[in-house]
Write a protein that holds these residues in place. Structure first.
Motif, PDB file in Angstrom:
ATOM      1  N   GLY A   1      91.098  75.778  36.246  1.00  7.72           N
ATOM      2  CA  GLY A   1      89.922  75.471  35.429  1.00  7.72           C
ATOM      3  C   GLY A   1      89.136  74.273  35.926  1.00  7.72           C
ATOM      4  O   GLY A   1      89.544  73.582  36.855  1.00  7.72           O
ATOM      5  N   PRO A   2      87.994  74.021  35.312  1.00 11.39           N
ATOM      6  CA  PRO A   2      87.117  72.935  35.736  1.00 11.39           C
ATOM      7  C   PRO A   2      87.761  71.549  35.644  1.00 11.39           C
ATOM      8  O   PRO A   2      87.483  70.679  36.467  1.00 11.39           O
ATOM      9  CB  PRO A   2      85.924  73.030  34.789  1.00 11.39           C
ATOM     10  CG  PRO A   2      86.000  74.351  34.148  1.00 11.39           C
ATOM     11  CD  PRO A   2      87.411  74.806  34.231  1.00 11.39           C
ATOM     12  N   ASP A   3      88.604  71.336  34.645  1.00 13.17           N
ATOM     13  CA  ASP A   3      89.257  70.024  34.516  1.00 13.17           C
ATOM     14  C   ASP A   3      90.180  69.749  35.700  1.00 13.17           C
ATOM     15  O   ASP A   3      90.278  68.609  36.168  1.00 13.17           O
ATOM     16  CB  ASP A   3      90.052  69.944  33.213  1.00 13.17           C
ATOM     17  CG  ASP A   3      89.144  69.928  31.994  1.00 13.17           C
ATOM     18  OD1 ASP A   3      87.975  69.510  32.125  1.00 13.17           O
ATOM     19  OD2 ASP A   3      89.607  70.335  30.906  1.00 13.17           O
ATOM     20  N   ALA A   4      90.845  70.779  36.183  1.00  8.98           N
ATOM     21  CA  ALA A   4      91.736  70.619  37.335  1.00  8.98           C
ATOM     22  C   ALA A   4      90.937  70.291  38.596  1.00  8.98           C
ATOM     23  O   ALA A   4      91.354  69.451  39.394  1.00  8.98           O
ATOM     24  CB  ALA A   4      92.563  71.875  37.542  1.00  8.98           C
TER      25      ALA A   4
ATOM     26  N   THR B   1      87.990  68.781  38.693  1.00  7.39           N
ATOM     27  CA  THR B   1      87.522  67.398  38.537  1.00  7.39           C
ATOM     28  C   THR B   1      88.632  66.408  38.858  1.00  7.39           C
ATOM     29  O   THR B   1      88.404  65.401  39.535  1.00  7.39           O
ATOM     30  CB  THR B   1      87.006  67.174  37.101  1.00  7.39           C
ATOM     31  OG1 THR B   1      85.938  68.083  36.852  1.00  7.39           O
ATOM     32  CG2 THR B   1      86.523  65.755  36.903  1.00  7.39           C
ATOM     33  N   ALA B   2      89.837  66.687  38.402  1.00  9.18           N
ATOM     34  CA  ALA B   2      90.983  65.815  38.696  1.00  9.18           C
ATOM     35  C   ALA B   2      91.253  65.754  40.197  1.00  9.18           C
ATOM     36  O   ALA B   2      91.559  64.688  40.740  1.00  9.18           O
ATOM     37  CB  ALA B   2      92.221  66.296  37.949  1.00  9.18           C
ATOM     38  N   GLN B   3      91.115  66.883  40.890  1.00 11.33           N
ATOM     39  CA  GLN B   3      91.310  66.916  42.339  1.00 11.33           C
ATOM     40  C   GLN B   3      90.270  66.055  43.045  1.00 11.33           C
ATOM     41  O   GLN B   3      90.602  65.271  43.927  1.00 11.33           O
ATOM     42  CB  GLN B   3      91.214  68.358  42.856  1.00 11.33           C
ATOM     43  CG  GLN B   3      92.404  69.204  42.524  1.00 11.33           C
ATOM     44  CD  GLN B   3      93.556  68.886  43.433  1.00 11.33           C
ATOM     45  OE1 GLN B   3      93.463  69.077  44.625  1.00 11.33           O
ATOM     46  NE2 GLN B   3      94.621  68.386  42.862  1.00 11.33           N
ATOM     47  N   TRP B   4      89.004  66.198  42.671  1.00 14.20           N
ATOM     48  CA  TRP B   4      87.954  65.386  43.282  1.00 14.20           C
ATOM     49  C   TRP B   4      88.203  63.904  43.046  1.00 14.20           C
ATOM     50  O   TRP B   4      88.037  63.090  43.948  1.00 14.20           O
ATOM     51  CB  TRP B   4      86.581  65.769  42.712  1.00 14.20           C
ATOM     52  CG  TRP B   4      85.945  66.889  43.445  1.00 14.20           C
ATOM     53  CD1 TRP B   4      85.877  68.187  43.035  1.00 14.20           C
ATOM     54  CD2 TRP B   4      85.303  66.845  44.716  1.00 14.20           C
ATOM     55  NE1 TRP B   4      85.226  68.943  43.976  1.00 14.20           N
ATOM     56  CE2 TRP B   4      84.863  68.132  45.019  1.00 14.20           C
ATOM     57  CE3 TRP B   4      85.058  65.833  45.628  1.00 14.20           C
ATOM     58  CZ2 TRP B   4      84.190  68.439  46.192  1.00 14.20           C
ATOM     59  CZ3 TRP B   4      84.387  66.136  46.795  1.00 14.20           C
ATOM     60  CH2 TRP B   4      83.966  67.423  47.060  1.00 14.20           C
ATOM     61  N   ARG B   5      88.588  63.548  41.843  1.00 12.00           N
ATOM     62  CA  ARG B   5      88.822  62.127  41.535  1.00 12.00           C
ATOM     63  C   ARG B   5      90.014  61.570  42.294  1.00 12.00           C
ATOM     64  O   ARG B   5      90.011  60.404  42.673  1.00 12.00           O
ATOM     65  CB  ARG B   5      89.003  61.947  40.034  1.00 12.00           C
ATOM     66  CG  ARG B   5      87.701  62.110  39.306  1.00 12.00           C
ATOM     67  CD  ARG B   5      87.810  61.733  37.862  1.00 12.00           C
ATOM     68  NE  ARG B   5      86.475  61.840  37.260  1.00 12.00           N
ATOM     69  CZ  ARG B   5      86.266  62.112  36.009  1.00 12.00           C
ATOM     70  NH1 ARG B   5      87.276  62.297  35.193  1.00 12.00           N
ATOM     71  NH2 ARG B   5      85.044  62.195  35.551  1.00 12.00           N
TER      72      ARG B   5
END
Length: 54
Positions: A19-22, A24-28
């Motif tokens: 999902g999108p939250d995962a 975003t966590a990867q990018w961060r």
């Protein structure tokens, strides 16, 4: 500049597809790596393990 490639533990295979939250966590967790690449800084990766002094 010396820094980590990723600031979290390595995710499980397919984590980024959950999902999108995962994503975003990867990018961060790759902030330093992505910034260095955008700035065009030279980079090298290596595996660092303790050396036995004997």
């Amino acid at each position: 500049m010396i820094g980590p490639v990723i600031t979290e533990r390595m995710p499980l295979i397919g984590y980024d597809l959950s999902g999108p939250d995962a994503v975003t966590a990867q990018w961060r967790s790759h902030r330093l790596l992505v910034t260095a690449n955008f700035l065009g800084l030279p980079a090298a990766c290596g595996s660092f393990t303790p050396v036995d002094p004997q």
